[in-house]
Each structure stands twice: as structure tokens, then as C-alpha cells.
Design a protein around this motif. Structure first.
Motif, PDB file in Angstrom:
ATOM      1  N   ASN A   3      -6.752 -13.342 -17.276  1.00 56.87           N
ATOM      2  CA  ASN A   3      -8.235 -13.352 -17.390  1.00 56.87           C
ATOM      3  C   ASN A   3      -8.669 -12.461 -16.919  1.00 56.87           C
ATOM      4  O   ASN A   3      -8.465 -12.269 -15.534  1.00 56.87           O
ATOM      5  N   LEU A   4      -9.928 -11.931 -17.475  1.00 60.60           N
ATOM      6  CA  LEU A   4     -10.749 -10.997 -16.597  1.00 60.60           C
ATOM      7  C   LEU A   4     -12.072 -11.701 -16.309  1.00 60.60           C
ATOM      8  O   LEU A   4     -12.582 -12.532 -17.203  1.00 60.60           O
ATOM      9  N   PHE A   5     -12.956 -11.515 -15.182  1.00 65.59           N
ATOM     10  CA  PHE A   5     -14.281 -12.181 -14.936  1.00 65.59           C
ATOM     11  C   PHE A   5     -15.325 -11.087 -14.571  1.00 65.59           C
ATOM     12  O   PHE A   5     -14.797 -10.004 -13.946  1.00 65.59           O
ATOM     13  N   LEU A   6     -16.328 -11.738 -15.029  1.00 69.76           N
ATOM     14  CA  LEU A   6     -17.540 -10.433 -14.913  1.00 69.76           C
ATOM     15  C   LEU A   6     -18.042 -10.776 -13.197  1.00 69.76           C
ATOM     16  O   LEU A   6     -18.463  -9.840 -12.533  1.00 69.76           O
ATOM     17  N   ASP A   7     -17.945 -12.160 -12.842  1.00 72.43           N
ATOM     18  CA  ASP A   7     -18.341 -12.157 -11.370  1.00 72.43           C
ATOM     19  C   ASP A   7     -17.243 -13.506 -11.045  1.00 72.43           C
ATOM     20  O   ASP A   7     -16.884 -14.478 -11.575  1.00 72.43           O
ATOM     21  N   THR A   8     -16.511 -12.816  -9.772  1.00 74.21           N
ATOM     22  CA  THR A   8     -15.871 -14.042  -9.155  1.00 74.21           C
ATOM     23  C   THR A   8     -16.049 -14.938  -8.088  1.00 74.21           C
ATOM     24  O   THR A   8     -15.156 -15.670  -7.439  1.00 74.21           O
ATOM     25  N   ARG A   9     -17.419 -14.790  -7.833  1.00 71.91           N
ATOM     26  CA  ARG A   9     -18.040 -15.476  -6.623  1.00 71.91           C
ATOM     27  C   ARG A   9     -17.827 -17.082  -6.988  1.00 71.91           C
ATOM     28  O   ARG A   9     -17.427 -17.876  -6.033  1.00 71.91           O
ATOM     29  N   PRO A  10     -18.113 -17.578  -8.348  1.00 73.80           N
ATOM     30  CA  PRO A  10     -17.910 -18.988  -8.612  1.00 73.80           C
ATOM     31  C   PRO A  10     -16.268 -19.367  -8.312  1.00 73.80           C
ATOM     32  O   PRO A  10     -16.107 -20.569  -7.676  1.00 73.80           O
ATOM     33  N   LEU A  11     -15.401 -18.470  -8.282  1.00 76.31           N
ATOM     34  CA  LEU A  11     -14.013 -18.868  -8.255  1.00 76.31           C
ATOM     35  C   LEU A  11     -13.901 -18.816  -6.632  1.00 76.31           C
ATOM     36  O   LEU A  11     -13.096 -19.939  -6.244  1.00 76.31           O
ATOM     37  N   ASP A  12     -14.393 -17.960  -5.771  1.00 78.40           N
ATOM     38  CA  ASP A  12     -14.517 -18.135  -4.332  1.00 78.40           C
ATOM     39  C   ASP A  12     -15.102 -19.461  -3.900  1.00 78.40           C
ATOM     40  O   ASP A  12     -14.370 -20.228  -3.186  1.00 78.40           O
ATOM     41  N   LYS A  13     -16.091 -19.963  -4.573  1.00 76.74           N
ATOM     42  CA  LYS A  13     -17.007 -21.189  -4.341  1.00 76.74           C
ATOM     43  C   LYS A  13     -15.908 -21.956  -4.614  1.00 76.74           C
ATOM     44  O   LYS A  13     -15.950 -23.513  -3.666  1.00 76.74           O
ATOM     45  N   ARG A  14     -15.228 -22.173  -5.686  1.00 75.33           N
ATOM     46  CA  ARG A  14     -14.444 -23.518  -6.169  1.00 75.33           C
ATOM     47  C   ARG A  14     -13.121 -23.301  -5.270  1.00 75.33           C
ATOM     48  O   ARG A  14     -12.675 -24.640  -4.928  1.00 75.33           O
ATOM     49  N   ALA A  15     -12.760 -22.219  -4.758  1.00 72.18           N
ATOM     50  CA  ALA A  15     -11.747 -22.416  -3.712  1.00 72.18           C
ATOM     51  C   ALA A  15     -12.011 -22.896  -2.524  1.00 72.18           C
ATOM     52  O   ALA A  15     -11.261 -23.637  -1.716  1.00 72.18           O
ATOM     53  N   SER A  16     -13.286 -23.003  -2.020  1.00 69.24           N
ATOM     54  CA  SER A  16     -13.700 -23.441  -0.818  1.00 69.24           C
ATOM     55  C   SER A  16     -13.965 -25.085  -1.049  1.00 69.24           C
ATOM     56  O   SER A  16     -13.646 -25.679  -0.050  1.00 69.24           O
ATOM     57  N   THR A  17     -14.709 -25.240  -2.080  1.00 71.86           N
ATOM     58  CA  THR A  17     -15.039 -26.585  -2.458  1.00 71.86           C
ATOM     59  C   THR A  17     -13.794 -27.771  -2.858  1.00 71.86           C
ATOM     60  O   THR A  17     -13.672 -28.699  -2.284  1.00 71.86           O
ATOM     61  N   GLU A  18     -13.150 -27.090  -3.648  1.00 75.50           N
ATOM     62  CA  GLU A  18     -11.905 -27.903  -3.961  1.00 75.50           C
ATOM     63  C   GLU A  18     -10.619 -27.689  -3.103  1.00 75.50           C
ATOM     64  O   GLU A  18      -9.857 -28.781  -3.057  1.00 75.50           O
ATOM     65  N   PHE A  19     -10.393 -26.506  -2.518  1.00 75.85           N
ATOM     66  CA  PHE A  19      -9.098 -26.295  -2.069  1.00 75.85           C
ATOM     67  C   PHE A  19      -9.293 -26.193  -0.553  1.00 75.85           C
ATOM     68  O   PHE A  19      -8.322 -25.888   0.076  1.00 75.85           O
ATOM     69  N   LYS A  20     -10.315 -26.200   0.067  1.00 72.50           N
ATOM     70  CA  LYS A  20     -10.763 -26.204   1.107  1.00 72.50           C
ATOM     71  C   LYS A  20     -10.110 -25.096   2.001  1.00 72.50           C
ATOM     72  O   LYS A  20     -10.042 -24.973   3.078  1.00 72.50           O
ATOM     73  N   LEU A  21     -10.558 -23.942   1.224  1.00 70.67           N
ATOM     74  CA  LEU A  21     -10.308 -22.530   1.811  1.00 70.67           C
ATOM     75  C   LEU A  21     -11.584 -21.835   2.115  1.00 70.67           C
ATOM     76  O   LEU A  21     -12.327 -21.483   1.110  1.00 70.67           O
ATOM     77  N   SER A  22     -11.999 -21.801   3.364  1.00 70.85           N
ATOM     78  CA  SER A  22     -13.285 -21.078   3.946  1.00 70.85           C
ATOM     79  C   SER A  22     -13.196 -19.770   3.286  1.00 70.85           C
ATOM     80  O   SER A  22     -12.256 -19.119   3.262  1.00 70.85           O
ATOM     81  N   SER A  23     -14.504 -19.017   3.624  1.00 69.84           N
ATOM     82  CA  SER A  23     -14.631 -17.725   3.118  1.00 69.84           C
ATOM     83  C   SER A  23     -13.796 -16.942   4.037  1.00 69.84           C
ATOM     84  O   SER A  23     -13.272 -15.872   3.886  1.00 69.84           O
ATOM     85  N   GLU A  24     -13.692 -17.390   5.495  1.00 67.83           N
ATOM     86  CA  GLU A  24     -12.799 -16.442   6.342  1.00 67.83           C
ATOM     87  C   GLU A  24     -11.406 -16.791   5.979  1.00 67.83           C
ATOM     88  O   GLU A  24     -10.867 -15.526   6.098  1.00 67.83           O
ATOM     89  N   ILE A  25     -11.031 -17.365   5.430  1.00 62.13           N
ATOM     90  CA  ILE A  25      -9.428 -17.782   5.352  1.00 62.13           C
ATOM     91  C   ILE A  25      -9.254 -16.924   4.213  1.00 62.13           C
ATOM     92  O   ILE A  25      -8.353 -16.096   3.949  1.00 62.13           O
TER      93      ILE A  25
END
Length: 473
Positions: A3-25
């Protein structure tokens, strides 16, 4: 396919909200991935320059500098300072390490100076907008002129997330992109800037971190050649392609030979009676009754009376190329037909868009952003497959885009497109679906070049060389 993405920021946000991975992690994992890529290329004397921006892309490189501290001489350039919270934090951590009881060679530069073996570009990430100012353009020009190994963090600075390069971009040997692949890295006009792309995981596997995307990247594993398994067969079991010859018969003959070498059981060339056809091709003056696909347009000429063949053509899978796009009856053919593949180069595609009253655009403007126009065509003609040739050929079907990253400049020769049309039509005649014919034909075309380049230079390729290489892939 990936899969290719125009914007990956929603994926980063999903990692934070669903998988509890903070931006720093996520940032620490990005830096660790860059470290693992770099370590095999380093020794204790390697001189590394990290050019860091003021945002989170710069912070990624500052975190990397901390992890590299003590391995080799490091220099850090912060032309924009540190502004984002994470960038400020990572800079404080690096300075704290530098002032500790564990001294190592680390220089904070006020301007670009010195010689380096490796340069890391962390000025701007995928969120870059606008254009570079004169000072940053001068910096990137200087960096691009160095002989150091150049590595871009996430995406080369100066490239926007849609692939636009307003004025200048960092020219990387490698791009280490984070979490998910950005489609901006696989466009024609970014191909000379991104180098070799490597995906770095951010703490979870790619298939978990990402979601489905309508933009796909083709992989080697997507290639399914027509290898024959059943022994009790005959030539009729592998399809019959009819290629219409026209004004420049050589183009049609190249297409026919390519289809034959691509596994098609029978190939007929339709045209005026002639005695100089290659022996393996059959001559015909009408479309054979057992035809399973037709290739039409390559070298055909603009005076071909297409209207005389519309009824017969509309019931057979088609590959359309070159001159057919300029034919007055082209639009009528496309509207009647529900099973065809178009293989234009950019100039021909602008003619298609114009002929179908979709838009008027120059080839130069098309090349700046091809994806939206390919999708516009596919929405208007959902039963057609578009193969838009280029440095990274794209395939558009309905609402999906497939990008082939294996293109090579050795293909910039007259006749290469005729060979591609032959590969695609040969597979179509053998029973591949139109989409599978396009995907496998495009990949076969690229892999033939790779096979050729194993023993030859990149400027001497001919269409016959391409056809010869089919046997080796």
C-alpha cells in the motif's frame, strides 16, 4: 503489492490511539531503524553530517545522532533551529550526552563546512509545503554536489507529499521512509531524487501499522508468468492474437513477435499481402474466427478506417496503442467496448483526454501530477485499463492505481512500447484478465531490461533485445 499513502499522519495517529504508541516511541523506533541501516556502512573514522530541521523530521535525526554518539565523528547542522516540542527535547538529550563524562567527537555547526562520508537529510519530512527559500536552496545545492553517501530521512527535503518539487530537492542515494510507503517516492519526477527506498518499522509490523489504500506498489512477487504445466495441450490452447499492421509495419511486427515470445500459441498479422513476415507469424487479410485478442494502433497510421471494423472489434479483448488514439472513431470504439487495455505514453494520454472531452492539458503539466488524470479517465471509463507509460509506469483501473517501480532509462528507445503492447496482448490472448495482463506485462517488460543489464550497458538496448530477454526471466 504494498500500500502507498499520500499522507501517513492518520496512520501515526491510529498507532497512538489504538496501539498506545506515543509519537516519542514512534520516533525512537524510526531512529533505531536508521541506526541499523547505517551501522554496516560505518567505521570509527566515518564522518557523518546530520542536517536537521526544526520539526519532527529534524528530531528523528537528532535522536539518531544520540544513538550514533561515540561510534564515529558526528557533525550536526540546525539551519532552522529547534521548534517542535520533540525536536527541542531530542536536542536537549543530545547536548546532555555531549556534556557528560563520556566524551566523543560531536560538532554543532553554524554553517555547512568540512568534508563528510555520509550526509543525513532531516530538514523536512513528508509534511513539507510551499517552496524552499533561497538560503535552503543554496544549502541543498551544496549538499547535492558532495561526493558523500546521501541518505534522506522519510522523504528527500523539497518534495511535497503529492510528489511536487516546487524548486529543488535533496538528491538521495537512499531514502529511509518511516512506517509506511509514501506514493510521492514512486513518481516519475521524484525517481532521480529518492534513490533506493527502504521502509523502517515503527514498533509494529507494516501490515498492522498500515490500512488498505487505493494506490498500490507492484512487487517482484506479483509477477505470474504463463508457465505451462499441463502436457496434453496444443497451440490453440494458448490463445490466438491478431495484430493489425498499418503504415509503419515494423511496430506491429515487434508487437506480434513480443506476444509470440510471451507465450501466445498463435499470432496473426493482418495487413496487405507480404512475403517478408518473420516465419513464426501468420499473415491474414481478415481477423481469424478463433482470435482471442486483438492488438491495434502501433504504427497503424492516422488514416485507418476504424469505423469499418467496430462491430468485429467490440466483441474481442483489445490492446489499444499509439495511432488509434488519434482516430476519429476512437471514442466510439471505447464506448462500445467493455474489455480493453490502453497503453499510451504521456503525449498520447493528453490526446485521449482531449478526444474524450475529459480535459485539455499539455504533456508537461500532465507529468507534474499524473495520478488525478489517470483516475479521472478510469472513473469515466471503468471497464477500460489504462497503462500510462513513464519512468514509473502506472496502471489505473476504476478507483485503483498500481505503480511499477522497476522502470529503467534503458527503455527510452523507439519500439520499447510496441514490445510492451505485445507482452500485454499476448497475455490477454492467453486468457489473463485485462488487469492481470496489464500488471504482468508491465512487470515482464521491466524484468527483461534487468536481465539485459546484467551483461550489457544501459544505452544499447533495442526492441529485439527486449524480446530476446523474455526467455531468461
Amino acid at each position: 503489492m504494498k500500500n502507498l499513502f499520500l499522507d501517513t499522519r492518520p496512520l501515526d495517529k491510529r498507532a497512538s490511539t489504538e496501539f498506545k504508541l506515543s509519537s516519542e516511541i514512534l520516533m525512537e523506533n524510526a531512529a533505531r531503524g536508521m541506526l541499523e541501516f547505517l551501522l554496516p556502512k560505518l567505521n570509527s573514522k566515518s564522518r557523518i553530517l546530520l542536517v536537521c530541521g526544526s520539526g519532527d523530521n529534524g528530531a528523528d535525526c537528532l535522536a539518531l545522532a544520540r544513538m550514533l554518539y561515540g561510534t564515529c565523528p558526528l557533525s550536526v547542522l540546525l539551519p532552522l533551529g529547534a521548534k517542535s516540542p520533540l525536536c527541542t527535547t531530542q536536542l536537549e538529550r543530545l547536548k546532555a550526552l555531549a556534556s557528560s563524562d563520556y566524551p566523543a567527537q560531536l560538532n554543532f555547526l553554524n554553517q555547512l563546512e568540512g568534508e563528510f562520508d555520509i550526509i543525513l537529510d532531516g530538514l523536512f519530512g513528508a509534511g513539507f509545503k510551499g517552496a524552499l527559500n533561497a538560503e535552503l536552496c543554496a544549502l541543498l545545492e551544496s549538499l547535492n554536489q558532495t561526493e558523500a553517501l546521501k541518505i534522506a530521512c522519510d522523504i528527500p527535503s523539497g518534495i511535497q507529499n503529492n510528489g511536487t518539487i516546487p524548486n529543488l530537492a535533496f538528491k538521495a542515494d537512499f531514502t529511509l521512509t518511516m512506517g509506511a510507503l509514501k506514493f510521492a517516492l514512486y513518481l516519475d519526477h521524484t525517481k532521480d531524487f529518492v534513490g533506493e527506498v527502504h521502509l523502517l518499522h515503527l514498533g509494529i509490523q507494516e501490515h498492522i501499522f498500515t490500512l488498505e489504500s487505493p494506490i498500490k506498489l507492484l512487487e517482484s512477487s506479483d509477477f505470474k508468468p504463463p508457465l505451462r504445466e499441463k502436457q496434453n495441450t496444443n497451440k490453440g490452447d494458448f490463445g490466438h492474437l491478431c495484430v493489425l499492421l498499418g503504415e509503419k509495419q515494423g511496430a506491429g511486427i515487434l508487437c506480434a513477435l513480443s506476444a509470440f515470445r510471451s507465450g501466445c500459441g498463435l499470432v496473426s498479422a493482418l495487413g496487405k499481402t507480404q512475403s517478408n513476415l518473420p516465419f513464426e507469424l501468420m499473415h491474414t487479410e481478415k481477423i481469424p474466427h478463433n482470435t482471442t485478442a486483438i492488438a491495434l494502433g502501433m504504427g497503424l497510421g492516422r488514416d485507418f478506417k476504424l469505423e469499418n471494423h467496430l462491430l468485429q472489434l467490440q466483441n474481442t479483448p483489445l490492446v489499444l496503442d499509439a495511432d488509434i488514439f488519434y482516430n476519429p472513431s476512437f471514442k466510439d470504439l471505447l464506448q462500445r467496448h467493455s474489455n480493453c487495455i490502453l497503453t499510451p505514453h504521456p503525449k498520447e494520454f493528453t490526446q485521449i483526454l482531449n478526444a474524450l472531452n475529459l480535459c485539455k492539458i499539455s504533456p508537461q503539466d500532465l507529468q507534474k501530477d499524473r495520478i488525478p488524470f489517470a483516475l479521472e479517465f478510469s472513473r469515466a471509463y471503468p471497464n477500460a485499463i489504462l497503462v500510462l507509460k513513464g519512468a514509473n509506469t502506472i496502471i489505473a483501473h476504476k478507483a485503483s492505481i498500481y505503480i511499477n517501480p522497476f522502470g529503467d532509462n534503458a527503455l527510452a528507445k523507439g519500439g520499447s512500447g510496441d514490445v510492451l503492447a505485445g507482452m500485454i496482448s499476448g497475455l490477454l490472448a492467453q486468457g489473463y484478465s485485462p488487469l492481470d495482463s496489464a500488471i504482468n506485462g508491465v512487470l515482464m517488460h521491466s524484468f527483461c531490461v534487468k536481465a539485459f543489464l546484467k551483461t550489457s550497458n544501459n544505452f544499447s538496448l533495442t526492441p529485439l533485445d527486449l524480446i530476446e530477454q523474455i526467455r531468461y526471466i
